[in-house]
Scaffold this motif. Structure first.
Motif, PDB file in Angstrom:
ATOM      1  N   SER A 216      33.681  39.118  43.104  1.00 40.71           N
ATOM      2  CA  SER A 216      34.128  39.818  41.898  1.00 40.71           C
ATOM      3  C   SER A 216      33.090  39.743  40.785  1.00 40.71           C
ATOM      4  CB  SER A 216      35.463  39.233  41.413  1.00 40.71           C
ATOM      5  OG  SER A 216      36.471  39.427  42.382  1.00 40.71           O
ATOM      6  N   LEU A 217      32.381  38.629  40.694  1.00 41.18           N
ATOM      7  CA  LEU A 217      31.311  38.509  39.698  1.00 41.18           C
ATOM      8  C   LEU A 217      30.206  39.527  39.968  1.00 41.18           C
ATOM      9  CD1 LEU A 217      30.819  34.648  39.253  1.00 41.18           C
ATOM     10  CD2 LEU A 217      32.060  36.229  37.775  1.00 41.18           C
ATOM     11  N   ASN A 218      29.780  39.608  41.218  1.00 43.14           N
ATOM     12  CA  ASN A 218      28.734  40.563  41.573  1.00 43.14           C
ATOM     13  C   ASN A 218      29.201  42.004  41.397  1.00 43.14           C
ATOM     14  OD1 ASN A 218      26.652  38.708  42.338  1.00 43.14           O
ATOM     15  ND2 ASN A 218      27.794  38.247  44.197  1.00 43.14           N
ATOM     16  N   LEU A 219      30.477  42.229  41.675  1.00 37.12           N
ATOM     17  CA  LEU A 219      31.061  43.560  41.484  1.00 37.12           C
ATOM     18  C   LEU A 219      31.042  43.924  40.003  1.00 37.12           C
ATOM     19  CD1 LEU A 219      32.619  46.038  42.513  1.00 37.12           C
ATOM     20  CD2 LEU A 219      34.713  44.679  42.360  1.00 37.12           C
ATOM     21  N   LEU A 220      31.394  42.993  39.148  1.00 31.25           N
ATOM     22  CA  LEU A 220      31.369  43.256  37.698  1.00 31.25           C
ATOM     23  C   LEU A 220      29.959  43.608  37.237  1.00 31.25           C
ATOM     24  CD1 LEU A 220      32.656  43.247  34.874  1.00 31.25           C
ATOM     25  CD2 LEU A 220      32.190  40.776  34.779  1.00 31.25           C
ATOM     26  N   LYS A 221      28.975  42.896  37.724  1.00 29.95           N
ATOM     27  CA  LYS A 221      27.592  43.171  37.329  1.00 29.95           C
ATOM     28  C   LYS A 221      27.199  44.600  37.693  1.00 29.95           C
ATOM     29  CE  LYS A 221      22.902  41.326  37.580  1.00 29.95           C
ATOM     30  NZ  LYS A 221      22.761  41.201  36.127  1.00 29.95           N
ATOM     31  N   LYS A 226      27.610  51.217  35.008  1.00 28.66           N
ATOM     32  CA  LYS A 226      28.300  52.493  34.799  1.00 28.66           C
ATOM     33  C   LYS A 226      29.251  52.463  33.610  1.00 28.66           C
ATOM     34  CE  LYS A 226      28.115  54.456  39.435  1.00 28.66           C
ATOM     35  NZ  LYS A 226      28.856  55.249  40.437  1.00 28.66           N
ATOM     36  N   ARG A 227      29.892  51.310  33.410  1.00 27.26           N
ATOM     37  CA  ARG A 227      30.855  51.181  32.322  1.00 27.26           C
ATOM     38  C   ARG A 227      30.634  49.863  31.602  1.00 27.26           C
ATOM     39  NH1 ARG A 227      36.771  53.669  32.422  1.00 27.26           N
ATOM     40  NH2 ARG A 227      36.676  52.392  30.531  1.00 27.26           N
ATOM     41  N   SER A 228      29.993  49.933  30.450  1.00 29.46           N
ATOM     42  CA  SER A 228      29.675  48.711  29.712  1.00 29.46           C
ATOM     43  C   SER A 228      30.899  48.065  29.080  1.00 29.46           C
ATOM     44  CB  SER A 228      28.645  49.025  28.617  1.00 29.46           C
ATOM     45  OG  SER A 228      29.182  49.977  27.699  1.00 29.46           O
ATOM     46  N   ASP A 229      32.020  48.794  29.051  1.00 23.71           N
ATOM     47  CA  ASP A 229      33.245  48.249  28.457  1.00 23.71           C
ATOM     48  C   ASP A 229      34.151  47.570  29.488  1.00 23.71           C
ATOM     49  OD1 ASP A 229      33.972  50.556  29.792  1.00 23.71           O
ATOM     50  OD2 ASP A 229      35.477  51.147  28.320  1.00 23.71           O
ATOM     51  N   THR A 230      33.624  47.285  30.676  1.00 21.88           N
ATOM     52  CA  THR A 230      34.410  46.613  31.719  1.00 21.88           C
ATOM     53  C   THR A 230      34.479  45.116  31.460  1.00 21.88           C
ATOM     54  OG1 THR A 230      33.631  48.254  33.329  1.00 21.88           O
ATOM     55  CG2 THR A 230      34.669  46.274  34.199  1.00 21.88           C
ATOM     56  N   ARG A 231      35.656  44.550  31.674  1.00 15.49           N
ATOM     57  CA  ARG A 231      35.848  43.104  31.555  1.00 15.49           C
ATOM     58  C   ARG A 231      36.584  42.599  32.807  1.00 15.49           C
ATOM     59  NH1 ARG A 231      32.868  44.443  28.298  1.00 15.49           N
ATOM     60  NH2 ARG A 231      32.764  43.953  26.067  1.00 15.49           N
ATOM     61  N   LEU A 317      38.954  47.671  51.406  1.00 16.63           N
ATOM     62  CA  LEU A 317      37.528  47.973  51.397  1.00 16.63           C
ATOM     63  C   LEU A 317      36.723  46.831  51.999  1.00 16.63           C
ATOM     64  CD1 LEU A 317      37.382  49.333  47.730  1.00 16.63           C
ATOM     65  CD2 LEU A 317      37.494  50.692  49.836  1.00 16.63           C
ATOM     66  N   SER A 318      35.568  47.175  52.526  1.00 15.38           N
ATOM     67  CA  SER A 318      34.695  46.194  53.161  1.00 15.38           C
ATOM     68  C   SER A 318      33.971  45.342  52.123  1.00 15.38           C
ATOM     69  CB  SER A 318      33.658  46.903  54.042  1.00 15.38           C
ATOM     70  OG  SER A 318      32.675  45.987  54.486  1.00 15.38           O
ATOM     71  N   LEU A 319      33.884  44.054  52.400  1.00 11.14           N
ATOM     72  CA  LEU A 319      33.138  43.159  51.514  1.00 11.14           C
ATOM     73  C   LEU A 319      31.637  43.371  51.646  1.00 11.14           C
ATOM     74  CD1 LEU A 319      35.178  39.845  51.990  1.00 11.14           C
ATOM     75  CD2 LEU A 319      35.240  41.414  50.040  1.00 11.14           C
ATOM     76  N   ASN A 320      31.224  44.132  52.643  1.00  9.90           N
ATOM     77  CA  ASN A 320      29.798  44.431  52.828  1.00  9.90           C
ATOM     78  C   ASN A 320      29.356  45.661  52.035  1.00  9.90           C
ATOM     79  OD1 ASN A 320      29.491  42.319  54.741  1.00  9.90           O
ATOM     80  ND2 ASN A 320      30.327  43.634  56.349  1.00  9.90           N
ATOM     81  N   ARG A 321      30.308  46.325  51.366  1.00 12.12           N
ATOM     82  CA  ARG A 321      30.001  47.568  50.660  1.00 12.12           C
ATOM     83  C   ARG A 321      30.466  47.492  49.202  1.00 12.12           C
ATOM     84  NH1 ARG A 321      29.071  52.251  53.411  1.00 12.12           N
ATOM     85  NH2 ARG A 321      28.530  52.952  51.304  1.00 12.12           N
ATOM     86  N   THR A 322      29.721  46.749  48.395  1.00 15.18           N
ATOM     87  CA  THR A 322      30.055  46.656  46.978  1.00 15.18           C
ATOM     88  C   THR A 322      30.056  48.025  46.319  1.00 15.18           C
ATOM     89  OG1 THR A 322      29.022  44.462  46.881  1.00 15.18           O
ATOM     90  CG2 THR A 322      29.406  45.572  44.778  1.00 15.18           C
ATOM     91  N   ASP A 323      29.180  48.914  46.784  1.00 14.24           N
ATOM     92  CA  ASP A 323      29.100  50.253  46.204  1.00 14.24           C
ATOM     93  C   ASP A 323      30.412  51.019  46.362  1.00 14.24           C
ATOM     94  OD1 ASP A 323      28.480  50.217  49.003  1.00 14.24           O
ATOM     95  OD2 ASP A 323      27.743  52.266  48.868  1.00 14.24           O
TER      96      ASP A 323
END
Length: 369
Positions: A216-221, A226-231, A317-323
């Motif tokens: 989740s940390l890497n996903l947030l980064k 794309k969205r700087s207002d994400t928390r 979703l696959s954990l291998n596909r953060t995109d």
């Protein structure tokens, strides 16, 4: 009308801590079950942290603690459970973990307890290879001991019981408690200093390797590009807390993350979220995902988790596909929210505690469901 005599059931959950998912499942049922017919007592280890002891006592149950220093001593656990069962108070014993407490089933069998239940809550024997081997050795042969085998999902049942017969009992929740409430949403978001447009992702659960908060940390980064207002908000406590804080700092994310700790008012925070994350490495059937969907939250789940978790608002979703996670979150954030449908979907999916409690009751009274 014939009056049913109250029976007592000895629950073996390993721990009654509030950060334990099994205990939330048991307590959701305990609050709803007809306690004039069925009453619960608990035998467990007394470890640190907030627990349910006061609520159990208030509901009419008793808690018996084994010395924490003896929790890995099979002979001590066996003697402890056998002494409780020898009192003759219990018509049933219900074992919920893969741990030394499983020897309690053997004590029950030796003493002739009528109903012996083994309940699988997970799709793996342990969070690491060493723990899996240890737990498997502790539980070797136990699947033959119970008179009844149950699981929270088909996947959890197959993992622990193999080809032996078992029934599925859904991990149910109080749907009225978790349904969406706009006022609660506004209250919590104000408390968290979030404006109406901020995209809040949430994850609930023990801060531990298997819950995969690092993903989740890497996903947030990736999302912040794309969205700087994400928390992102984490609700829970556990051994990974310090590591997660350090990694968040290394990634330059610390100011974008809320570590809210262990909460007794999770329903308030589900209301405040916009999208729920569950990137677990494995699960039995995660209650948090049901709670989130009851609040009408779009829920993104690792494809390693059983699809039985989906009541209509989940994607796997696959954990291998953060995109792919990024793309799905971006799409969901652009859609108009329909949060009010959650409670109906969860009830229709069979996860309402008021309904499932009747099945547990029938189990203890040795009636089919």
């Amino acid at each position: 009308m014939e009056r049913v005599k109250q029976i007592r059931v000895l629950q073996l959950p390993d721990t009654i801590r509030k950060n334990n998912g099994r205990m939330h499942v048991i307590m959701n049922i305990y609050r709803q079950i007809d306690r004039s017919k069925v009453q619960f007592d608990f035998a467990c280890t007394k470890d640190g942290g907030a627990n349910f002891e006061n609520e159990i006592n208030a509901l009419g149950g008793r808690v018996y603690f084994l010395d924490n220093n003896k929790k890995m001593d099979i002979l001590a656990v066996y003697a402890f459970v056998k002494e409780l069962l020898a009192s003759g108070r219990y018509a049933a014993i219900h074992y919920h973990a893969t741990s030394p407490w499983g020897v309690g089933l053997r004590a029950a069998k030796h003493l002739g307890v009528p109903t012996i239940i083994m309940h699988s809550h997970n799709s793996r024997w342990g969070s690491t290879k060493i723990k899996a081997i240890r737990n498997h050795l502790f539980s070797s042969g136990l699947a033959w001991e119970p008179t009844i085998r149950v699981a929270c999902s088909q996947k959890a049942g197959a993992a622990i019981f193999g080809k032996k017969k078992y029934s599925v009992l859904n991990n149910a929740i109080d749907t009225a408690k978790y349904k969406f409430d706009e006022k609660k949403r506004n209250t919590v978001r104000k408390k968290l200093n979030l404006d109406a447009k901020t995209l809040l992702l949430g994850q609930v659960g023990r801060l531990a390797r298997e819950k995969n908060q690092i993903f989740s940390l890497n996903l947030l980064k990736a999302l912040l590009v794309k969205r700087s207002d994400t928390r992102l908000i984490f609700l829970g406590e556990g051994p990974m807390l310090q590591k997660l804080k350090e990694l968040a700092t290394e990634l330059g994310l610390f100011e974008k993350i809320i570590f809210a700790g262990q909460r007794s008012d999770l329903e308030m925070y589900y209301n405040a979220m916009d999208i729920f994350l569950l990137p677990s490495l494995y699960e039995g059937l995660p209650v948090a995902a049901i709670e989130a969907q009851c609040s009408g939250l779009p829920t993104l789940i690792s494809d390693r988790v059983t699809t039985e978790t989906n009541v209509g608002l989940a994607d796997f979703l696959s954990l291998n596909r953060t995109d792919e996670w990024v793309e799905r979150i971006t799409f969901l954030a652009s859609q108009q929210s329909k949060r009010s449908v959650g409670e109906k979907l969860v009830t229709a999916g069979g996860y309402a505690a008021v309904v499932e409690a009747k099945k547990w009751e029938q189990l203890y009274l040795q009636k089919s469901f």
